[in-house]
Design an enzyme around this catalytic site. Structure first.
Site, PDB file in Angstrom:
ATOM      1  N   THR A  46    -108.904  36.754  53.061  1.00  0.00           N
ATOM      2  CA  THR A  46    -110.109  36.001  53.381  1.00  0.00           C
ATOM      3  C   THR A  46    -109.975  34.543  52.946  1.00  0.00           C
ATOM      4  OG1 THR A  46    -112.383  35.642  52.610  1.00  0.00           O
ATOM      5  CG2 THR A  46    -111.094  37.208  51.373  1.00  0.00           C
ATOM      6  N   SER A  83    -116.535  35.712  44.280  1.00  0.00           N
ATOM      7  CA  SER A  83    -117.163  37.011  43.977  1.00  0.00           C
ATOM      8  C   SER A  83    -116.044  37.936  43.537  1.00  0.00           C
ATOM      9  CB  SER A  83    -117.838  37.599  45.220  1.00  0.00           C
ATOM     10  OG  SER A  83    -116.857  38.156  46.088  1.00  0.00           O
ATOM     11  N   TYR A 126    -115.261  40.727  44.882  1.00  0.00           N
ATOM     12  CA  TYR A 126    -114.545  41.115  46.111  1.00  0.00           C
ATOM     13  C   TYR A 126    -113.454  40.094  46.422  1.00  0.00           C
ATOM     14  CZ  TYR A 126    -113.681  40.509  51.089  1.00  0.00           C
ATOM     15  OH  TYR A 126    -113.076  40.272  52.294  1.00  0.00           O
ATOM     16  N   HIS A 127    -113.821  38.810  46.371  1.00  0.00           N
ATOM     17  CA  HIS A 127    -112.836  37.780  46.691  1.00  0.00           C
ATOM     18  C   HIS A 127    -111.696  37.741  45.663  1.00  0.00           C
ATOM     19  CE1 HIS A 127    -116.280  36.339  49.192  1.00  0.00           C
ATOM     20  NE2 HIS A 127    -115.296  36.152  50.044  1.00  0.00           N
ATOM     21  N   LYS A 169    -109.218  40.157  46.740  1.00  0.00           N
ATOM     22  CA  LYS A 169    -108.429  39.696  47.898  1.00  0.00           C
ATOM     23  C   LYS A 169    -107.358  38.688  47.454  1.00  0.00           C
ATOM     24  CE  LYS A 169    -109.352  40.987  51.517  1.00  0.00           C
ATOM     25  NZ  LYS A 169    -109.024  42.280  52.185  1.00  0.00           N
TER      26      LYS A 169
END
Ligand SMILES: NC(=O)c1ccc[n+]([C@@H]2O[C@H](COP(=O)([O-])OP(=O)(O)OC[C@H]3O[C@@H](n4cnc5c(N)ncnc54)[C@H](O)[C@@H]3O)[C@@H](O)[C@H]2O)c1
Length: 383
Positions: free
Chosen positions: A144, A179, A181-182, A185
């Site tokens: 991302t 975040s 989540y990031h 990634k």
């Protein structure tokens, strides 16, 4: 090419499966239905119900004549993953099988630990499956743009050439994820970079912006083949939330000042980019990064565009600013490079008024199913 799609039941995975099989690739899909189960558990069901993966594959074969192999199981379970690898012997794997929501990752400890475990263990298992069971298989992993954050300099395509005390070195571009989540990634990218250098894996990391759209060339033939459309505060992206709010007659909710700028792309372009990456593989030992988006918009720009498209359809739409539940810059410099995929031949589809009106019309046809309570943010970054 034999292509295994991990996360093949998801928003991107299912249309990718149809797209690649229609172009003559032999495709297997694997998924553990995490997304479906999380949507049900959190009262975040997609606007339009879709059949399960076996039924989708059956429908696709009936309309296209192309057979997909379906495997239901968890990529974090190495016995499952290795059985799939041994049986299918993929030449390319597209890795979508991760927990993809920033608010989900920030909900509570359990969701944070799940996101970390799921996203990193699925990636580690994939690396081992390729090295042990399908050497030479290329990995295309969906990353991302959010891993870069919003630095006050141009964002390069994956790497940054640094000159320091008279010497030069090429590093992975610094990450400032916004975040948990990031963060995962960024970490799955670090894992793949490491193993590409150590074991000679061939990896493409597609640092993608938020994707919009539901219909693709393949789904057009039968509405049951369309992908999912989430509009809730956990899995719905900002544009989907705005489109549904416009149709439901409630104000579009912009978080904070609305100057948050990101790179967006049409679902059709995601499919094209994944195929371009597979057809032009990374070399052994290469960890290649493409910044995958076609246009940048601030949240306020998206609100204005949705408002204008809705007006043309006779819908009066208000915009309201909410306190920002996230911790992020609301006004910032944003200039990411994104030439790599264009150089491979990507022909972008843009976010035109026609595209927005098409999506508003789709949502209007399912207006009765909208639950507006699902849209307002409930997860805050600050504790
Ligand atoms: N959709 C976007 O706008 C977007 C933008 C940037 C990056 N991405 C990335 O693309 C990938 C796919 O995103 P998406 O929007 O299609 O999400 P999605 O949740 O719809 O798809 C992921 C699929 O993987 C499955 N899955 C998750 N963990 C699994 C596991 N351990 N084993 C097997 N299956 C598993 C889920 O059930 C789901 O069907 C994600 O990695 C995400 O980070 C998506």
């Amino acid at each position: 090419m034999r292509v295994l799609i991990l996360g093949g039941d998801g928003y991107l995975g299912w249309p990718t499966a149809m797209h690649l099989s229609r172009r003559g690739h032999e495709v297997a899909v694997a998924d553990n239905y995490f997304r479906r189960q999380a949507c049900a558990a959190l009262n975040c069901e997609p606007l339009i119900p879709v059949p399960d993966l076996h039924e989708r594959a059956r429908l696709w074969e009936a309309v296209s004549g192309h057979r997909l192999q379906v495997h239901i199981g968890d990529a974090c379970d190495y016995d499952f993953l290795s059985r799939v690898f041994q049986g299918f012997q993929p030449e390319g794997t597209v890795h979508y099988a991760e927990q993809p929501s920033a608010p989900y990752s920030m909900m509570n400890r359990e969701a944070a630990v799940f996101t970390l475990t799921n996203n990193l263990v699925s990636t580690a298992n994939l690396v081992h499956a390729v090295a042990e069971l399908a050497p030479g298989c290329q990995i295309v992993k969906l990353g991302t743009m959010g891993v870069y954050g919003t630095p006050n300099i141009d964002i390069e395509e994956g790497y940054l050439e640094v000159e320091h005390k008279g010497r030069r070195h090429r590093f992975l571009y610094p990450k400032e994820p916004g975040s948990l989540y990031h963060v995962t990634k960024a970490q799955d990218g670090d894992l793949l970079y490491f193993y590409s250098r150590i074991w000679g894996l061939r990896v493409t990391d597609l640092h993608q912006g938020p994707v919009y759209g539901v219909e693709t060339e393949e789904s057009g033939t039968d509405p049951r083949l369309a992908t999912i459309f989430n509009y809730d505060h956990i899995f719905g992206t900002v544009l989907n939330r705005f489109l549904v709010q416009a149709v439901a007659g409630v104000p579009l909710t912009v978080y904070g000042k609305g100057g948050q700028t990101r790179g967006y792309l049409n679902l059709k372009d995601t499919l094209a980019c994944v195929e371009l990456a597979l057809r032009n593989p990374a070399q052994p030992g290469q960890y290649r990064v493409f910044n995958q988006f076609t246009e940048t918009f601030a949240v306020n720009d998206l609100a204005v565009r949705v408002q204008a498209a809705a007006r043309e359809l006779g819908l009066a739409v208000e915009v309201r600013h909410l306190p920002n539940p996230r911790r992020e810059a609301e006004e910032h410099y944003y200039h990411p490079v994104h030439t790599g995929l264009r150089e491979l031949g990507l022909q972008p589809h843009y976010l035109t008024p026609e595209v927005l009106k098409g999506m508003l019309e789709l949502v209007s046809r399912h207006r009765a199913a909208i639950v507006t309570d699902r849209i307002l943010p409930e997860v805050a970054w600050k504790k």
